[in-house]
Design a protein around this motif. Structure first.
Motif, PDB file in Angstrom:
ATOM      1  N   TYR A  38      -0.133   0.745  -8.319  1.00 48.99           N
ATOM      2  CA  TYR A  38      -0.528  -0.392  -7.484  1.00 48.99           C
ATOM      3  C   TYR A  38       0.650  -1.334  -7.350  1.00 48.99           C
ATOM      4  O   TYR A  38       1.222  -1.796  -8.348  1.00 48.99           O
ATOM      5  CB  TYR A  38      -1.715  -1.109  -8.122  1.00 48.99           C
ATOM      6  CG  TYR A  38      -2.360  -2.150  -7.224  1.00 48.99           C
ATOM      7  CD1 TYR A  38      -3.191  -1.766  -6.182  1.00 48.99           C
ATOM      8  CD2 TYR A  38      -2.120  -3.498  -7.423  1.00 48.99           C
ATOM      9  CE1 TYR A  38      -3.781  -2.708  -5.362  1.00 48.99           C
ATOM     10  CE2 TYR A  38      -2.707  -4.455  -6.601  1.00 48.99           C
ATOM     11  CZ  TYR A  38      -3.536  -4.051  -5.566  1.00 48.99           C
ATOM     12  OH  TYR A  38      -4.114  -4.979  -4.750  1.00 48.99           O
ATOM     13  N   GLY A  39       1.063  -1.611  -6.097  1.00 48.90           N
ATOM     14  CA  GLY A  39       2.252  -2.413  -5.849  1.00 48.90           C
ATOM     15  C   GLY A  39       1.933  -3.860  -5.531  1.00 48.90           C
ATOM     16  O   GLY A  39       0.769  -4.239  -5.318  1.00 48.90           O
ATOM     17  N   PRO A  40       2.967  -4.701  -5.483  1.00 50.32           N
ATOM     18  CA  PRO A  40       2.747  -6.121  -5.176  1.00 50.32           C
ATOM     19  C   PRO A  40       2.295  -6.363  -3.748  1.00 50.32           C
ATOM     20  O   PRO A  40       1.931  -7.483  -3.402  1.00 50.32           O
ATOM     21  CB  PRO A  40       4.131  -6.743  -5.435  1.00 50.32           C
ATOM     22  CG  PRO A  40       5.100  -5.617  -5.307  1.00 50.32           C
ATOM     23  CD  PRO A  40       4.381  -4.397  -5.769  1.00 50.32           C
ATOM     24  N   ASP A  41       2.311  -5.323  -2.913  1.00 53.77           N
ATOM     25  CA  ASP A  41       1.834  -5.462  -1.535  1.00 53.77           C
ATOM     26  C   ASP A  41       0.349  -5.141  -1.401  1.00 53.77           C
ATOM     27  O   ASP A  41      -0.175  -5.101  -0.286  1.00 53.77           O
ATOM     28  CB  ASP A  41       2.652  -4.549  -0.617  1.00 53.77           C
ATOM     29  CG  ASP A  41       2.601  -3.084  -1.044  1.00 53.77           C
ATOM     30  OD1 ASP A  41       2.126  -2.804  -2.165  1.00 53.77           O
ATOM     31  OD2 ASP A  41       3.051  -2.230  -0.263  1.00 53.77           O
ATOM     32  N   GLY A  42      -0.345  -4.888  -2.523  1.00 50.56           N
ATOM     33  CA  GLY A  42      -1.765  -4.576  -2.466  1.00 50.56           C
ATOM     34  C   GLY A  42      -2.063  -3.143  -2.069  1.00 50.56           C
ATOM     35  O   GLY A  42      -3.210  -2.822  -1.762  1.00 50.56           O
ATOM     36  N   ARG A  43      -1.053  -2.279  -2.090  1.00 50.91           N
ATOM     37  CA  ARG A  43      -1.255  -0.868  -1.751  1.00 50.91           C
ATOM     38  C   ARG A  43      -1.049   0.003  -2.984  1.00 50.91           C
ATOM     39  O   ARG A  43      -0.304  -0.346  -3.898  1.00 50.91           O
ATOM     40  CB  ARG A  43      -0.282  -0.428  -0.644  1.00 50.91           C
ATOM     41  CG  ARG A  43      -0.509  -1.103   0.696  1.00 50.91           C
ATOM     42  CD  ARG A  43       0.381  -0.476   1.781  1.00 50.91           C
ATOM     43  NE  ARG A  43       1.800  -0.640   1.496  1.00 50.91           N
ATOM     44  CZ  ARG A  43       2.769  -0.081   2.217  1.00 50.91           C
ATOM     45  NH1 ARG A  43       2.472   0.694   3.242  1.00 50.91           N
ATOM     46  NH2 ARG A  43       4.044  -0.290   1.895  1.00 50.91           N
TER      47      ARG A  43
END
Length: 399
Positions: free
Chosen positions: A355-360
């Motif tokens: 899970y990345g900081p872009d919400g993906r």
């Protein structure tokens, strides 16, 4: 420190988990595991799984453990850094003699149990089953035990590597004091002003003010140290222009949230490509890891690079929802899914989601034993899981 698991970890944890419960409770726990397939979630300080009561009501028991303190982890890291060679997570670390006298395997007294099936606090078949699931997980990977005791394994590995590199630097530095473990300062020599040599005044120079001279006969002089060279300064100017244009176009957020992700962005551009080797040295990555970082940026931008380089805290409910979303897609639905930090790892399928900081959710697969970024990050973990499976499919056919 390369991970390597043996049965010694599983045997030791099984013995600790089954010490307090009576024989009937242990047998009931084993029957639960045989009758119901469930996934194990490992967090800092506790592990949990979902079971069903005879009425069909689901319960989530928790096996809690006393976490090691920061001082205890520091002593363990120091002991691991002092080892003469890199043995990884071999079974010898189950002996506290190799970890500064601090046992990594918890004792029976370190556990506590909570379960909705009984109002009393104590071992029930559900919490014992959670412990047996964790012990079985240790047969293939020991890293969840470190998370269970309060610190993720990647943090331990980084601290040990830093300590080893620091010791090597001190040993190789001239003037190092091996007793104090600090660099010994060079002795100062004071010279009275009257005895200091005087620099003679240069002779006057005849200047020809009538002849024409080029303003820049050999191009601009190199910048003084420690400034970067002219080529590097030119690349920085080009990068500033690229960032400005990207911000004006609103096509992307050009700068990464930290130096590592921004270096991934910088080296992906034409003006930054010549500095790929310097970026590898700055980040401490080898050729393969730098290639994977570039792939992560290609597939997911700076957020994809951040998900490759760093771990983020994601709440347990978010991990549980993602795990439920991918469950119908798993080829081995009864195998354990490891939940740690912001990562879901399905070892049986060779798939990992980060899970990345872009919400993906950023998909990964492991064609050669190392997690490699795959295209197709998505806010939907099921779509990201399918993307990772699709990326791994050609490699499975060629094996």
């Amino acid at each position: 420190m390369s991970p390597r698991a043996t049965d010694a970890w599983a045997r030791a944890l099984t013995a600790a988990v089954t010490t307090v419960p009576d024989t009937g409770t242990v047998h009931a726990a084993r029957r639960l595991l045989a009758a119901e397939a469930t996934q194990l979630n490992v967090n800092q300080g506790f592990a949990t799984a979902k079971f069903h009561l005879p009425t069909g009501r689901p319960v989530r028991p928790r096996l809690l453990v006393e976490e090691l303190s920061a001082e205890q982890w520091k002593r363990i890291e120091t002991a691991l850094a002092a080892r003469p060679s890199d043995h990884g997570l071999s079974d010898e670390l189950t002996d506290p003699a190799h970890t500064a006298g601090i046992p990594l395997i918890p004792s029976a007294q370190d556990f506590s149990h909570t379960c909705p099936c009984t109002p009393a606090t104590g071992p029930c078949p559900h919490t014992v089953a959670v412990g047996l699931l964790l012990a079985e997980r240790l047969r293939s990977a020991v890293e969840p035990l470190f998370t269970f005791r309060g610190r993720a394994y990647h943090r331990i590995r980084k601290a040990v590597r830093t300590a080893k590199s620091g010791d090597a630097f001190l040993a190789a530095s001239p003037g190092a004091d091996p007793q104090s473990n600090h660099l010994a300062p060079a002795p100062a020599v004071l010279v009275p002003a009257q005895q200091q040599p005087r620099t003679p005044m240069p002779d006057p120079v005849d200047l020809d003010l009538t002849a024409a001279h080029p303003v820049l006969p050999a191009g601009p002089p190199p910048p003084p140290a420690p400034l970067p060279g002219l080529a590097a300064l030119g690349a920085l100017v080009d990068d500033a222009a690229h960032r400005a244009q990207a911000l004006l176009d609103r096509s992307e957020q050009p700068a990464g949230p930290d130096a590592g992700t921004d270096l991934a962005r910088f080296t992906a551009l034409e003006h930054g490509a010549p500095y790929r080797q310097a970026a590898m040295e700055q980040l401490g990555l080898d050729t393969v890891a730098m290639g994977h970082l570039s792939l992560a940026h290609t597939h997911g931008g700076t957020a994809g690079a951040a998900a490759y380089l760093h771990r983020y805290d994601l709440d347990h409910d978010g991990l549980a929802r993602a795990q439920a979303a991918i469950q119908p897609l798993r080829p081995a639905p009864t195998a354990i899914v490891e939940c740690e930090d912001n990562r879901l790892t399905d070892q049986a399928a060779g798939v990992q989601l980060r899970y990345g900081p872009d919400g993906r959710w950023h998909p990964y697969f492991a064609p050669y034993g190392t997690w490699q970024p795959a295209p197709g990050p998505s806010p939907d973990p099921a779509l990201a899981y399918q993307a990772a499976r699709a990326a791994a499919r050609p490699h499975r056919r060629t094996r």
